[in-house]
Design a protein around this motif. Structure first.
Motif, mmCIF file in Angstrom:
data_model
loop_
_atom_site.group_PDB
_atom_site.id
_atom_site.type_symbol
_atom_site.label_atom_id
_atom_site.label_comp_id
_atom_site.label_asym_id
_atom_site.label_seq_id
_atom_site.Cartn_x
_atom_site.Cartn_y
_atom_site.Cartn_z
ATOM 1 N N TYR A 1 0.842 -1.194 0.000
ATOM 2 C CA TYR A 1 0.000 0.000 0.000
ATOM 3 C C TYR A 1 0.877 1.244 0.000
ATOM 4 O O TYR A 1 1.959 1.254 0.569
ATOM 5 N N HIS A 2 0.390 2.273 -0.629
ATOM 6 C CA HIS A 2 0.995 3.600 -0.548
ATOM 7 C C HIS A 2 -0.134 4.553 -0.181
ATOM 8 O O HIS A 2 -0.748 5.169 -1.039
ATOM 9 N N VAL A 3 -0.407 4.639 1.108
ATOM 10 C CA VAL A 3 -1.590 5.352 1.586
ATOM 11 C C VAL A 3 -1.630 6.786 1.092
ATOM 12 O O VAL A 3 -2.685 7.306 0.729
ATOM 13 N N ASP A 4 -0.474 7.458 1.060
ATOM 14 C CA ASP A 4 -0.467 8.861 0.667
ATOM 15 C C ASP A 4 -0.752 9.055 -0.812
ATOM 16 O O ASP A 4 -1.017 10.164 -1.269
ATOM 17 N N LYS A 5 -0.740 7.974 -1.601
ATOM 18 C CA LYS A 5 -0.986 8.087 -3.041
ATOM 19 C C LYS A 5 -2.335 7.515 -3.464
ATOM 20 O O LYS A 5 -2.675 7.522 -4.635
ATOM 21 N N LEU A 6 -3.097 7.001 -2.507
ATOM 22 C CA LEU A 6 -4.391 6.425 -2.857
ATOM 23 C C LEU A 6 -5.362 7.502 -3.297
ATOM 24 O O LEU A 6 -5.404 8.594 -2.741
ATOM 25 N N GLU A 7 -6.154 7.184 -4.329
ATOM 26 C CA GLU A 7 -7.115 8.145 -4.857
ATOM 27 C C GLU A 7 -8.404 8.059 -4.054
ATOM 28 O O GLU A 7 -9.379 7.439 -4.460
ATOM 29 N N TRP A 8 -8.422 8.707 -2.887
ATOM 30 C CA TRP A 8 -9.587 8.627 -2.020
ATOM 31 C C TRP A 8 -10.850 9.151 -2.689
ATOM 32 O O TRP A 8 -11.935 8.624 -2.514
ATOM 33 N N LEU A 9 -10.701 10.204 -3.463
ATOM 34 C CA LEU A 9 -11.888 10.847 -4.033
ATOM 35 C C LEU A 9 -12.686 9.905 -4.921
ATOM 36 O O LEU A 9 -13.894 10.023 -5.041
ATOM 37 N N GLU A 10 -12.029 8.965 -5.564
ATOM 38 C CA GLU A 10 -12.751 8.023 -6.401
ATOM 39 C C GLU A 10 -13.712 7.180 -5.576
ATOM 40 O O GLU A 10 -14.755 6.755 -6.046
ATOM 41 N N GLU A 11 -13.350 6.931 -4.317
ATOM 42 C CA GLU A 11 -14.206 6.135 -3.456
ATOM 43 C C GLU A 11 -15.425 6.930 -2.982
ATOM 44 O O GLU A 11 -16.500 6.391 -2.790
ATOM 45 N N TRP A 12 -15.231 8.231 -2.769
ATOM 46 C CA TRP A 12 -16.350 9.029 -2.282
ATOM 47 C C TRP A 12 -17.313 9.409 -3.402
ATOM 48 O O TRP A 12 -18.494 9.588 -3.165
ATOM 49 N N TYR A 13 -16.794 9.543 -4.605
ATOM 50 C CA TYR A 13 -17.634 9.996 -5.700
ATOM 51 C C TYR A 13 -17.702 8.932 -6.792
ATOM 52 O O TYR A 13 -17.265 9.140 -7.919
ATOM 53 N N THR A 14 -18.225 7.772 -6.441
ATOM 54 C CA THR A 14 -18.351 6.690 -7.410
ATOM 55 C C THR A 14 -19.491 6.953 -8.383
ATOM 56 O O THR A 14 -19.486 6.457 -9.498
ATOM 57 N N ALA A 15 -20.504 7.738 -7.974
ATOM 58 C CA ALA A 15 -21.621 8.045 -8.862
ATOM 59 C C ALA A 15 -21.196 9.077 -9.902
ATOM 60 O O ALA A 15 -20.257 9.841 -9.707
ATOM 61 N N GLU A 16 -21.911 9.095 -11.014
ATOM 62 C CA GLU A 16 -21.630 10.052 -12.086
ATOM 63 C C GLU A 16 -21.938 11.474 -11.608
ATOM 64 O O GLU A 16 -22.964 11.740 -11.001
ATOM 65 N N ARG A 17 -21.056 12.391 -11.910
ATOM 66 C CA ARG A 17 -21.273 13.789 -11.543
ATOM 67 C C ARG A 17 -22.074 14.471 -12.643
ATOM 68 O O ARG A 17 -21.726 14.384 -13.823
ATOM 69 N N ILE A 18 -23.142 15.130 -12.258
ATOM 70 C CA ILE A 18 -24.036 15.760 -13.219
ATOM 71 C C ILE A 18 -24.090 17.268 -12.981
ATOM 72 O O ILE A 18 -23.799 17.752 -11.890
ATOM 73 N N SER A 19 -24.472 18.021 -14.031
ATOM 74 C CA SER A 19 -24.615 19.473 -13.924
ATOM 75 C C SER A 19 -25.994 19.809 -13.379
ATOM 76 O O SER A 19 -27.003 19.250 -13.827
ATOM 77 N N LEU A 20 -26.034 20.711 -12.422
ATOM 78 C CA LEU A 20 -27.285 21.107 -11.782
ATOM 79 C C LEU A 20 -27.484 22.610 -11.898
ATOM 80 O O LEU A 20 -26.517 23.382 -11.829
ATOM 81 N N VAL A 21 -28.739 23.019 -12.075
ATOM 82 C CA VAL A 21 -29.122 24.430 -11.981
ATOM 83 C C VAL A 21 -30.196 24.513 -10.911
ATOM 84 O O VAL A 21 -31.296 23.965 -11.069
ATOM 85 N N LEU A 22 -29.882 25.197 -9.813
ATOM 86 C CA LEU A 22 -30.758 25.235 -8.646
ATOM 87 C C LEU A 22 -31.077 26.680 -8.285
ATOM 88 O O LEU A 22 -30.184 27.537 -8.298
ATOM 89 N N GLU A 23 -32.327 26.946 -7.939
ATOM 90 C CA GLU A 23 -32.727 28.285 -7.512
ATOM 91 C C GLU A 23 -33.171 28.237 -6.051
ATOM 92 O O GLU A 23 -34.062 27.464 -5.684
ATOM 93 N N PHE A 24 -32.531 29.066 -5.230
ATOM 94 C CA PHE A 24 -32.811 29.093 -3.796
ATOM 95 C C PHE A 24 -33.448 30.420 -3.397
ATOM 96 O O PHE A 24 -33.104 31.482 -3.937
#
Length: 309
Positions: A214-237
């Motif tokens: 293992y090389h913990v400092d080189k692991l791509e953590w973000l891939e584990e958190w964002y496994t779902a497809e990222r989509i564009s959103l338009v939101l009005e608050f």
């Protein structure tokens, strides 16, 4: 290298108090003659080494000796203490607590104005909503990691499916306000990231495992958190939630309209978390794009309304 060995000997003496020459020789795989020369070199450098004869004898650093300020300034020591307090707040780690007390002892000769002062930055890694159950899991997993023991868990995925897993834990991670354990899953035959709050049952086994490369400092953590497809959103608050919107979204994604409402253009993972997050804004949010998310939120609102008819 000799310098690295000398430093390691000093650390070993600080941690273990009295150490025999034979123990040092075996640990560093050098001759007794080399050990004696190293001890003389450390002593000559200003770190007093005391020799004790007899069966229980050995070498140790003179009692009450402290690191001179030429190595760490008082400001640096205060900064280290502040960081250690933050780590200690997130887990009941006795070693960190002991280290904290040792470093505090280095400030005993500091001016009284500095001894009682607070560091400009407070580090608190204790997650919001943290419970004793999470702290217990953290400590059990840390012990398993240190002893290289396999752990059996009952893990519930976000879809609600519960499965039995046996993992070889490598490291604990705190991301935002959530604890995770990263390790090798024997059932999936690959590295996996597990959220501690989704671990229902956990038992540390007696089965040891050999560490994998293992090389913990080189692991791509973000891939584990964002496994779902990222989509564009338009939101009005609505304007009345402007503080929460600015807390959640980057300034460059927010456009303030003439009526005070805010239009947000951003990208997020298209998963169950997104649905829950959008619904949490209630009637202060209107989803403009994409159409399938707008439909999903609308359907969820209709189902909720039926519960109150």
């Amino acid at each position: 290298m000799k310098v690295e060995r000398l430093l390691a000997i000093v650390i070993m003496l600080l941690n273990k108090r009295r150490v025999s020459a034979r123990e040092l020789s075996d640990h560093f795989e050098v001759s007794l003659r080399t050990v004696y020369r190293d001890l003389e070199t450390i002593n000559a450098a200003g770190i007093p080494i005391v020799a004790y004869p007899g069966a229980s004898g050995g070498y140790e650093i003179m009692e009450n000796f402290t690191i001179d300020r030429q190595y760490l300034s008082l400001d640096e020591l205060v900064a280290v203490i502040a960081a250690l307090k933050g780590v200690h707040s997130s887990t009941d780690d006795k070693q960190i607590g002991q280290l904290l007390e040792k470093i505090k002892a280095l400030l005993t000769t500091a001016p009284s104005s500095l001894q009682g002062s607070a560091h400009p930055v407070v580090y608190d890694f204790n997650p919001w909503g943290s419970t004793p159950a999470i702290a217990e899991k953290v400590n059990k997993l840390r012990e398993a990691i240190e002893k290289r023991l396999r752990v059996r868990i009952t893990y519930t995925k976000i879809q609600g499916d519960a499965t039995e897993r046996t993992i070889e834990p490598v490291t604990l991670i705190i991301k935002g306000y959530v604890w995770y354990v990263y390790g090798y899953c024997l059932q999936r035959q690959e590295d996996r990231l597990f959220r501690l709050s989704r671990i229902a049952d956990m038992s540390v086994l007696t089965e040891e495992f050999s560490p994998r490369p293992y090389h913990v400092d080189k692991l791509e953590w973000l891939e584990e958190w964002y496994t779902a497809e990222r989509i564009s959103l338009v939101l009005e608050f609505a304007s009345r939630v402007h503080v929460r919107v600015r807390d959640m979204f980057a300034p460059e994604t927010i456009e303030t309209m003439q009526d005070g409402s805010m239009l947000v253009r951003t990208k997020m993972p298209d998963d169950e978390w997104l649905t829950g997050m959008l619904l949490s804004f209630g009637d202060t949010l209107c989803v403009h794009e994409p159409p399938h998310v707008r439909q999903r939120i609308g359907d969820a609102v209709k189902r909720m309304a039926k519960l109150y008819e």
